[in-house]
Enzyme design. Structure first.
Site, PDB file in Angstrom:
ATOM      1  N   TYR A   1     -65.360  15.907  48.710  1.00 10.46           N
ATOM      2  CA  TYR A   1     -65.783  17.177  48.099  1.00 10.46           C
ATOM      3  C   TYR A   1     -65.263  18.403  48.852  1.00 10.46           C
ATOM      4  CZ  TYR A   1     -70.127  16.774  51.055  1.00 10.46           C
ATOM      5  OH  TYR A   1     -71.053  16.623  52.057  1.00 10.46           O
ATOM      6  N   GLU A   2     -65.453  19.555  48.202  1.00 10.54           N
ATOM      7  CA  GLU A   2     -64.907  20.847  48.660  1.00 10.54           C
ATOM      8  C   GLU A   2     -63.383  20.797  48.806  1.00 10.54           C
ATOM      9  OE1 GLU A   2     -66.785  23.143  48.335  1.00 10.54           O
ATOM     10  OE2 GLU A   2     -68.724  22.149  48.411  1.00 10.54           O
ATOM     11  N   GLY A   3     -62.739  20.102  47.887  1.00 11.00           N
ATOM     12  CA  GLY A   3     -61.291  19.925  47.951  1.00 11.00           C
ATOM     13  C   GLY A   3     -60.979  18.659  48.714  1.00 11.00           C
TER      14      GLY A   3
END
Length: 601
Positions: free
Chosen positions: A442-444
């Site tokens: 997550y978050e890229g």
């Protein structure tokens, strides 16, 4: 199950010895002192160890429950543990005093974050997302929006979320379909949103009375692609002019995900506009939603790296305690031939020292990055601010991706130290591996972080910012080489710096190719980031060795410094060589990847 103890001494070593309390020298933090730093760390350690930590396993077992009305019930104790965090003023620790926070350095806020994530990653996600919402609203919100919503966010009595992903739009946000239709002029200056967002961390819960959703959506006349996306604030409950809560907004939790780990964190599918449309307020400029959201995402990416380090620390503590307790086998005859714990077996010791040295190195690099953020935001000299900002921007994808990749491996080693008992849920080792596994995603995803480094960050200045970091690595290698007790560490660190410099040059050169440049950057991005992480972490451990040796030579008998020397020796002479192998991967080229039919593997 072994309790979590916040690594206060290790954090103090990084802040005081490695960073020399550099952030405290900035005028913005004139009222802070080393004594205040120590007091904050001690109090945060109590919250983490006494309140949050004991709920980690029970929260994992119980998980979250979506009720029939769309509300979500948290695991027992989570809401009160979050309120203890709010009542202690922890949510505003790194927020400026002008916005109602405590105005302490980012490096201190990051240290506290590590403790909380180490104690309870699932619970720690809630304030992490709120911190990003504070950043986005503070930088891009109108005065009216800030006046109505920001105080409660900073206080922590309301929480924030980030709504990007949709079923058809994962990392490619240009495909976002959620719509935001302007209301009639006689209704007010707001929009009505309709659409669905998935994987929304802490999107619904019962720990606070209101949740503020920051949502990417398109207006009816918006162009296709990224330039057509705007950012909107959509509160769960509308807020009246006097600050009281009004009617429930048209946003509901349609479901919660059943995940591999972080079971205590509600990951929601949110539906907007099932009735008349969810009322939302434009944040910043129309069509610049992605730009504004990246303010939030950069904050979150650094903190995800910190999160990984917190879990790695807990896994390390757990493995060390188990190895010291588990009796099995005997030492070799020349070491006494007596029955022993598994901590006496050298293969187990290798795993333990690998876990410890890597965790220490990751922590040092992440806090170094946080200190650069402090300089970038608060130094009086504009040139110093700019230089620090550029350096921090290069470091953030490394901190996020390398720390979380390593955290998964460290947690996996923790399971291995436990042997068969590590595969049994009751020991707790498996939970740390399950929890850590989301962080590289997550978050890229970490592949996106690698592309950010190899593509955007290197290409924009022809690698100058990373070259300056390599210069610092080489200076540390020279300092080690000039020290009689530490000179054996110098050749490997210097060679790592040389490898990294050569690989940066290769990526830059092949990335300029008009035909194959984009493929070259994609193929080389992940091994380049891995090499960068290994070299920069080894650099930090080289600095740690210099500081620890100086303390010993000054007469300290604290075993802490001896352990730092052991960790530094392992990181530089046994871990860094694994990273240096990435150079061979880059030199092999990428034609093989082009020749593969990935659908027939």
């Amino acid at each position: 199950m072994f309790p979590y103890a916040a690594p206060v001494r290790d954090l103090q070593f990084v802040l005081a010895d490695l960073l020399d309390h550099r952030s405290l020298s900035l005028p913005a933090f004139a009222e802070a002192s080393p004594e205040l730093v120590d007091a904050v760390l001690d109090e945060a350690a109590k919250l983490a160890g006494d309140v949050w930590g004991p709920l980690n396993a029970s929260g994992d077992r119980q998980g979250c429950e979506r009720r029939h009305d769309g509300g979500v019930t948290l695991p027992d104790g989570f809401a009160s543990a979050y309120q203890a965090y709010v009542e202690g003023g922890w949510n505003g620790i790194g927020v400026s005093e002008a916005l109602g926070g405590q105005g302490l350095p980012e490096v201190m806020a990051s240290a506290v974050q590590e403790m909380l994530h180490g104690a309870n990653m699932a619970l720690g996600l809630c304030p992490m997302l709120t911190a990003g919402a504070i950043e986005a609203l503070a930088h891009h919100g109108s005065d009216e929006l800030k006046a109505r919503y920001l105080d409660k966010l900073v206080e922590g009595s309301w929480t924030g979320t980030m709504n990007l992903t949709e079923p058809q739009a994962g990392s490619d946000l240009s495909r976002v379909r959620t719509r935001a239709v302007p209301c009639a002029p006689d209704e007010g200056d707001f929009y009505r949103l309709s659409g669905q967002k998935i994987f929304i961390t802490w999107g619904e819960h019962d720990a606070v009375e209101n949740i503020l959703h920051l949502v990417l959506a398109r207006t009816p006349d918006a162009p296709e692609g990224n330039k057509g996306i705007s950012l909107f604030l959509v509160p769960k409950f509308l807020v009246n002019d006097d600050g009281s809560l009004g009617e429930r907004n048209d946003v509901v939790c349609a479901s919660i995900e059943h995940k591999l780990g972080i079971h205590g964190s509600p990951t929601c599918t949110l539906s907007f506009g099932e009735q008349d449309g969810a009322i939302g307020f434009l944040v910043g400029d129309a069509g610049r939603g992605l730009n504004h959201m990246f303010t939030m995402m950069n904050e979150a990416r650094h903190k995800v790296g910190i999160q990984g380090i917190g879990v790695a620390e807990r896994a390390c503590q757990h493995a060390v305690a188990y190895a010291a307790d588990r009796s099995q086998g005997r030492t070799p005859a020349y070491r006494g031939g007596e029955p022993c714990t598994i901590s006496e077996h050298l293969d187990v010791r290798r795993m333990l020292v690998s876990m410890r040295s890597r965790t220490d190195a990751l922590r040092a690099l992440a806090l170094y990055c946080a200190a650069e953020l402090d300089v970038a935001r608060h130094h009086e000299d504009a040139a110093m601010r700019q230089a620090a900002q550029v350096r921090a921007e290069v470091l953030i994808p490394v901190v996020k991706a390398f720390s979380t990749d390593q955290a998964v491996d460290i947690a996996s080693l923790g399971v291995q130290v436990h042997g068969g008992m590590g595969f049994i849920e009751e020991t707790g080792a498996a939970q740390m591996l399950r929890d850590a596994r989301i962080a590289p995603i997550y978050e890229g995803t970490n592949g996106i972080q690698a592309l950010d480094l190899a593509g955007r960050k290197l290409q924009r200045d022809d690698g100058a910012a990373l070259a300056a970091l390599i210069d610092d690595v080489e200076a540390t290698a020279a300092a080690l080489g000039a020290h009689a007790e530490l000179s054996g560490l110098a050749p490997e660190l210097a060679a790592g710096a040389q490898d990294l410099r050569a690989c940066v040059a290769q990526v830059l050169e092949e990335g300029r190719d008009s035909e194959r440049g984009l493929d070259a950057v994609q193929a080389y991005a992940t091994p380049l980031l891995s090499l960068t992480g290994h070299v920069l972490c080894a650099w930090q451990m080289g600095l740690a060795a210099l500081k620890a040796q100086a303390a010993i030579e000054a007469g300290s008998s604290d075993d802490f410094y001896r352990r730092k020397l052991v960790a530094a020796d392992f990181a530089i002479r046994q871990w860094l060589p694994e990273g240096r192998a990435q150079r061979r991967i880059l030199e092999a080229g990428f034609q093989g990847l082009l020749d593969i039919d990935a659908t027939r593997l």
